[in-house]
Design an enzyme around this catalytic site. Structure first.
Site, PDB file in Angstrom:
ATOM      1  N   LYS A 126       0.884  -0.760   0.136  1.00 37.57           N
ATOM      2  CA  LYS A 126      -0.062  -0.033   0.090  1.00 37.57           C
ATOM      3  C   LYS A 126       0.940   1.160  -0.112  1.00 37.57           C
ATOM      4  CE  LYS A 126      -4.465   0.583   0.516  1.00 37.57           C
ATOM      5  NZ  LYS A 126      -5.938  -0.100  -0.304  1.00 37.57           N
TER       6      LYS A 126
HETATM    7  N1  GLU Z   1      -6.888   0.073  -2.868  1.00 38.04           N
HETATM    8  C1  GLU Z   1      -7.437  -1.343  -3.458  1.00 38.04           C
HETATM    9  C2  GLU Z   1      -8.053  -2.049  -2.149  1.00 38.04           C
HETATM   10  O1  GLU Z   1      -7.752  -1.507  -1.182  1.00 38.04           O
HETATM   11  C3  GLU Z   1      -7.379  -1.624  -4.328  1.00 38.04           C
HETATM   12  C4  GLU Z   1      -5.986  -2.303  -4.802  1.00 38.04           C
HETATM   13  C5  GLU Z   1      -5.952  -2.619  -6.453  1.00 38.04           C
HETATM   14  O2  GLU Z   1      -6.495  -3.031  -7.067  1.00 38.04           O
HETATM   15  O3  GLU Z   1      -4.098  -3.171  -6.198  1.00 38.04           O
HETATM   16  O4  GLU Z   1      -8.263  -3.729  -2.087  1.00 38.04           O
END
Ligand code: GLU
Length: 428
Positions: free
Chosen positions: A118
């Protein structure tokens, strides 16, 4: 339906709103129940790598402002790290670390071949111009160049980032690589290698798991009252899709507050009104509710799709839904878990409920690498297969191990990551 849950006194005493502690409380409980080997426990409880960067940006005033940004890569055991990037004044490294770990468990729950990561930049995107956002995004991307890539770590949108943000990151990375590398990010515009259905994927995934959950209560969409907190990419699209599927959406909100009508809300009209006026205020035929009142409304399905720590030990007792479908990451604190469980609420945990987004991100990454793009129906059908199968696997796992669904989701995920780590061996 309620199954015994392992009470952990430490969980209830921990600082309730720290997302990393919330994640670790669930991790530790699941690891204990799995009897996880101590060496695997030692490796899996910490992230693989954390990068902190300072990002100078030429603001429109002509002055330089320096922003702080992070990328945490939690785990690579099952494939490249994967996860979004959020822009918010409240982002902290602890939050990003928790969100990175949640990505690892989320990808494992739906069995897509990614680890977890993240990113976050501490900024107030609402106060920044498009030009400032573009320069900040490009400089942040350039600082990440050594650690991201289709085989390494693949960012995606998250809170306050979108297709445009991904296009800038893809372009910055590609300029340095001297050729277009569209698989470096997902959630791109469809014309630049994005996947059809990606924008709606998280909301659609919620619809698919809620469809399964209500069968347990012998309910059908027209008799199911749904409350949605949030109206962005997850809540707004989720509410829209549930409305189209015949559900009665009786309340919805944005950051400032919400609207409620026991007879059901015309969701497309309400979202139109929100878009035009930037507020749900003055939408006709409904009563206004605050975000905390909205959570406590009498309903069948509650979808918290905004932010963390919305359901806590101080309000969990007053939650009145039958099914809690967690659209946001970490909307429920670890201390609230036991209360919801005691009340017999059926929880579809975040790491399953909102996994539709990363699942279609996986499809996007596959399509980019093939250079062959699928029709939207194919994307949606494959998403449905994965969400329904993962829901059923989870419920079966919970029944077999006699644990609640949250604990089951962590156990299932940790078990999969642990198996792969053991097979690969620890390079120690
Ligand atoms: N931000 C989204 C999540 O928290 C998608 C992450 C992604 O597609 O890599 O799942």
């Amino acid at each position: 339906m309620a199954t015994p849950m392992v009470e952990d006194k430490l969980v209830l005493e921990s600082a309730e709103t720290n997302p990393f502690e919330a994640m670790m409380a669930r991790f530790d409980r699941a690891a204990k129940l799995l009897n996880l080997n101590p060496d695997l426990y030692a490796v899996m409880r910490v992230p693989n790598r954390e990068l902190k960067v300072y990002i100078p940006v030429r603001m429109d005033s002509g002055r330089i402002q320096v922003f702080e940004g992070y990328r945490v890569q939690h785990n690579f055991a099952r494939g490249p790290a994967k996860g979004g990037i959020r822009y918010s004044p409240d982002v902290t490294i602890e939050e990003v670390r928790a969100l990175a770990a949640w990505m690892t468990w989320k990808c494992a729950v739906v069995n897509v071949p990614f680890g977890g990561a993240k990113g976050g930049v501490v900024c107030d995107p609402w106060q920044m111009s498009q030009g400032e956002l573009e320069r900040m995004t490009r400089r942040y991307a350039s600082e990440l160049i050594d650690i991201i890539g289709p085989e390494k770590d693949v960012p995606a949108p998250d809170m306050n980032t979108n297709e445009q943000t991904m296009a800038w990151i893809m372009d910055t990375y590609s300029m340095h690589a001297r050729h277009t590398v569209n698989a470096v990010v997902t959630g791109k515009p469809v014309d630049l290698g994005g996947s059809k259905g990606r924008r709606e994927a998280t909301g659609r995934g919620i619809l698919f798991v809620v469809n399964e959950a209500i069968k347990r209560f012998k309910m059908t969409p027209p008799t199911t009252r749904v409350v949605v907190q949030g109206s962005g990419n997850v809540g707004g699209i989720g509410a829209q899709l549930m409305h189209e599927a015949g559900y009665k959406v009786i309340a919805i909100s944005d950051v400032y507050g919400g609207i409620h009508s026991p007879d059901g809300i015309d969701i497309p009209a309400a979202l139109e009104h929100l878009k035009a006026t930037r507020s749900f205020e003055e939408f006709p035929g409904v009563e206004s509710v605050s975000n905390s009142e909205l959570l406590e409304l009498e309903c069948d399905v509650l979808v918290p799709a905004a932010t963390e720590n919305q359901i806590r030990s101080d309000n969990a007792e007053r939650i009145k839904c039958k099914v809690l479908a967690e659209g946001a990451n970490g909307p429920t604190t670890a201390a609230a878990d036991a209360i919801l469980h005691r009340k017999g609420i059926f929880v579809i945990p975040d790491i399953l409920a909102n996994a539709g987004g990363v699942t279609v991100s996986y499809f996007e990454w596959v399509q980019d690498r093939m250079g062959y793009f699928w029709k939207e129906d194919v994307v949606n059908e494959r998403l449905q297969d994965i969400m329904v199968a993962s829901f059923n696997d989870l419920v079966k796992y919970a029944d077999t191990h006699n644990v609640d669904t949250r604990t089951a989701a962590y156990m299932l995920a940790i078990d999969r990551v642990a198996y792969d780590t053991r097979m690969r061996g620890i390079y120690a």
